[in-house]
Design a protein around this motif. Structure first.
Motif, mmCIF file in Angstrom:
data_model
loop_
_atom_site.group_PDB
_atom_site.id
_atom_site.type_symbol
_atom_site.label_atom_id
_atom_site.label_comp_id
_atom_site.label_asym_id
_atom_site.label_seq_id
_atom_site.Cartn_x
_atom_site.Cartn_y
_atom_site.Cartn_z
ATOM 1 N N ASP A 183 20.944 33.336 21.700
ATOM 2 C CA ASP A 183 20.438 34.622 21.291
ATOM 3 C C ASP A 183 20.323 35.677 22.514
ATOM 4 O O ASP A 183 20.089 36.472 22.457
ATOM 5 N N HIS A 184 20.897 35.233 23.965
ATOM 6 C CA HIS A 184 20.785 35.894 24.892
ATOM 7 C C HIS A 184 22.231 35.601 25.488
ATOM 8 O O HIS A 184 22.494 34.393 25.631
ATOM 9 N N PHE A 185 22.766 36.592 26.376
ATOM 10 C CA PHE A 185 24.125 36.447 26.879
ATOM 11 C C PHE A 185 24.029 37.132 28.226
ATOM 12 O O PHE A 185 23.471 38.302 28.289
ATOM 13 N N VAL A 186 24.592 36.443 29.513
ATOM 14 C CA VAL A 186 24.602 37.090 30.634
ATOM 15 C C VAL A 186 26.039 37.416 31.101
ATOM 16 O O VAL A 186 26.998 36.301 30.793
ATOM 17 N N ASP A 187 26.320 38.614 31.298
ATOM 18 C CA ASP A 187 27.772 38.859 31.581
ATOM 19 C C ASP A 187 28.096 38.362 33.120
ATOM 20 O O ASP A 187 27.159 38.690 34.071
ATOM 21 N N ILE A 188 28.994 37.091 33.330
ATOM 22 C CA ILE A 188 29.073 36.591 34.562
ATOM 23 C C ILE A 188 30.441 36.931 35.162
ATOM 24 O O ILE A 188 30.924 36.472 36.247
ATOM 25 N N THR A 189 31.216 37.933 34.559
ATOM 26 C CA THR A 189 32.357 38.278 34.968
ATOM 27 C C THR A 189 32.858 38.620 36.727
ATOM 28 O O THR A 189 33.489 37.882 37.247
ATOM 29 N N ASP A 190 31.785 39.206 37.200
ATOM 30 C CA ASP A 190 31.865 39.360 38.544
ATOM 31 C C ASP A 190 31.415 38.239 39.505
ATOM 32 O O ASP A 190 31.598 38.435 40.650
ATOM 33 N N VAL A 191 30.607 37.301 38.697
ATOM 34 C CA VAL A 191 30.268 36.301 39.853
ATOM 35 C C VAL A 191 30.902 34.781 39.360
ATOM 36 O O VAL A 191 30.748 33.925 39.732
ATOM 37 N N PHE A 192 32.007 34.920 38.501
ATOM 38 C CA PHE A 192 32.783 33.837 38.189
ATOM 39 C C PHE A 192 33.507 33.024 39.155
ATOM 40 O O PHE A 192 33.159 31.763 39.151
ATOM 41 N N HIS A 193 33.990 33.689 40.261
ATOM 42 C CA HIS A 193 34.338 32.722 41.448
ATOM 43 C C HIS A 193 33.258 32.045 42.002
ATOM 44 O O HIS A 193 33.543 30.987 42.397
ATOM 45 N N HIS A 208 39.875 15.722 39.360
ATOM 46 C CA HIS A 208 40.787 15.110 38.343
ATOM 47 C C HIS A 208 41.282 16.362 37.040
ATOM 48 O O HIS A 208 42.416 15.976 36.725
ATOM 49 N N ASN A 209 40.388 17.093 37.113
ATOM 50 C CA ASN A 209 40.625 17.953 35.857
ATOM 51 C C ASN A 209 41.512 19.161 36.454
ATOM 52 O O ASN A 209 41.009 20.264 36.752
ATOM 53 N N LYS A 210 42.742 19.238 35.898
ATOM 54 C CA LYS A 210 43.632 20.429 36.507
ATOM 55 C C LYS A 210 43.385 21.500 35.604
ATOM 56 O O LYS A 210 43.661 22.651 35.761
ATOM 57 N N GLU A 211 42.748 21.358 34.293
ATOM 58 C CA GLU A 211 42.544 22.363 33.473
ATOM 59 C C GLU A 211 41.141 22.898 33.440
ATOM 60 O O GLU A 211 40.625 23.592 32.725
ATOM 61 N N LEU A 212 40.348 22.611 34.735
ATOM 62 C CA LEU A 212 38.887 22.836 34.827
ATOM 63 C C LEU A 212 38.887 24.352 34.698
ATOM 64 O O LEU A 212 37.889 24.789 33.770
ATOM 65 N N GLU A 213 39.461 24.995 35.342
ATOM 66 C CA GLU A 213 39.428 26.529 35.341
ATOM 67 C C GLU A 213 39.520 27.308 33.921
ATOM 68 O O GLU A 213 38.749 28.097 33.531
ATOM 69 N N ASN A 214 40.608 26.795 33.420
ATOM 70 C CA ASN A 214 40.930 27.315 32.051
ATOM 71 C C ASN A 214 39.890 26.803 30.855
ATOM 72 O O ASN A 214 39.716 27.849 30.072
ATOM 73 N N MET A 215 39.207 25.546 31.295
ATOM 74 C CA MET A 215 38.346 25.318 30.205
ATOM 75 C C MET A 215 37.122 25.973 30.266
ATOM 76 O O MET A 215 36.621 26.688 29.453
ATOM 77 N N VAL A 216 36.560 26.447 31.632
ATOM 78 C CA VAL A 216 35.366 27.084 31.867
ATOM 79 C C VAL A 216 35.547 28.581 31.632
ATOM 80 O O VAL A 216 34.613 29.199 30.954
ATOM 81 N N LEU A 217 36.836 29.244 31.760
ATOM 82 C CA LEU A 217 37.224 30.467 31.168
ATOM 83 C C LEU A 217 36.971 30.371 29.823
ATOM 84 O O LEU A 217 36.583 31.789 29.254
ATOM 85 N N SER A 218 37.708 29.657 29.190
ATOM 86 C CA SER A 218 37.625 29.812 27.677
ATOM 87 C C SER A 218 36.089 29.553 27.142
ATOM 88 O O SER A 218 35.982 30.370 25.978
ATOM 89 N N TRP A 219 35.367 29.092 27.684
ATOM 90 C CA TRP A 219 33.900 28.995 27.320
ATOM 91 C C TRP A 219 33.135 30.433 27.576
ATOM 92 O O TRP A 219 32.368 30.849 26.741
ATOM 93 N N GLY A 220 33.475 31.052 28.824
ATOM 94 C CA GLY A 220 32.912 32.202 29.061
ATOM 95 C C GLY A 220 33.214 33.223 28.242
ATOM 96 O O GLY A 220 32.833 34.183 27.944
ATOM 97 N N GLU A 221 34.659 33.407 27.827
ATOM 98 C CA GLU A 221 35.442 34.270 26.815
ATOM 99 C C GLU A 221 34.844 34.075 25.583
ATOM 100 O O GLU A 221 34.487 35.091 25.000
ATOM 101 N N ARG A 222 34.578 32.748 25.320
ATOM 102 C CA ARG A 222 33.579 32.651 23.674
ATOM 103 C C ARG A 222 32.477 33.409 23.731
ATOM 104 O O ARG A 222 32.319 33.969 22.744
ATOM 105 N N ASN A 223 31.827 33.016 24.817
ATOM 106 C CA ASN A 223 30.269 33.541 24.761
ATOM 107 C C ASN A 223 30.180 34.981 24.990
ATOM 108 O O ASN A 223 29.627 35.717 24.260
ATOM 109 N N ALA A 224 31.541 35.553 25.581
ATOM 110 C CA ALA A 224 31.575 37.157 25.842
ATOM 111 C C ALA A 224 31.599 37.622 24.375
ATOM 112 O O ALA A 224 31.087 38.697 24.192
ATOM 113 N N ARG A 225 32.620 36.790 23.456
ATOM 114 C CA ARG A 225 32.785 37.528 22.294
ATOM 115 C C ARG A 225 31.660 37.503 21.520
ATOM 116 O O ARG A 225 31.588 38.444 20.359
#
Length: 244
Positions: A183-193, A208-225
């Motif tokens: 029920d609460h969301f924090v915008d982390i766009t500026d600190v994602f790096h 070993h996870n070549k898709e790590l950044e894409n995976m974490v990005l997708s989570w962040g995008e879902r939360n932002a939506r």
């Protein structure tokens, strides 16, 4: 469903204690938010219940070596976002249970740290994201919320802690990660790096996870939506619990 709980303003928060089961749990779930708090001058401490020694199937590192590796990686990940106050309780990875002993250890950490706010894992299973509901996560979350209420504030709970000088402490607010109904969301766009720098520090778990950044990005995008933020923003999600 209960009424949505508005968090206490960050300006009123001096200290935060993060209680998690394994090294890297908070970096996946909350490191962007933690980085924003540190940027505001809030002191953040970690209390990590296990050394994560069962997290090595992809790393080629032995079980015997893994605790030292995971501790070293967690300290590096903390440094990447400005957290240096890190305590390991050294419970066995994969065997964590919400015992009185674990509860007491977390009460001790609360009374030593004296946080205004805590970040914990959800003690409730998330059926939509079973990976968020590792048994150790559930045990750490249950033990942490029991430590917050009733024990940390109760002078009659664990009197030997009082004898050691650890005075009762009332945590004002708890933020729960990986909850099925945030029920609460924090915008982390500026600190994602910073979040990715912390995650990349856990080399044994993430290299070993070549898709790590894409995976974490997708989570962040879902939360932002879910938060109604504009396209291109990233967020972390929490359930806010007032402890009064």
């Amino acid at each position: 469903m209960g009424e949505k709980m508005e968090p206490i303003a960050d300006s009123e928060i001096k200290k935060v204690l993060v209680v998690i089961a394994h090294p890297d749990d908070s970096d996946f779930g909350a490191s962007g938010t933690i980085a924003t708090w540190i940027n505001q001058g809030i002191h953040v401490s970690y209390c990590i219940c296990t050394n994560g020694d069962q997290g090595g199937e992809e790393s080629g590192i032995s079980v015997e070596e893994m605790p030292q590796v995971r501790q070293r990686e967690q300290r590096a990940a903390g440094a990447a976002i400005g957290v240096t106050d890190i305590t390991f309780l050294n419970y066995r990875d994969g065997w964590l249970e919400p015992t009185i002993g674990l509860r007491k250890d977390i009460v001790r950490a609360i009374r030593i740290t004296q946080p205004d706010r805590m970040v914990i894992q959800s003690p409730e299973r998330n059926w939509d994201r079973i990976g968020a509901s590792h048994p150790d996560h559930l045990a750490a979350g249950e033990s942490a919320i029991q430590a917050v209420y009733p024990d940390a504030r109760n002078p009659f709970a664990f009197p030997d802690l009082m004898d050691a000088g650890h005075q009762p402490w009332r945590v004002k607010e708890v933020w729960v990660m990986s909850h099925a109904q945030p029920d609460h969301f924090v915008d982390i766009t500026d600190v994602f790096h910073h979040k990715m720098a912390a995650l990349h520090s856990h080399v044994s778990q993430t290299a070993h996870n070549k898709e790590l950044e894409n995976m974490v990005l997708s989570w962040g995008e879902r939360n932002a939506r879910l938060a109604g933020l504009p396209e291109g923003h990233l967020a972390e999600a929490f359930k806010i619990v007032n402890t009064n």
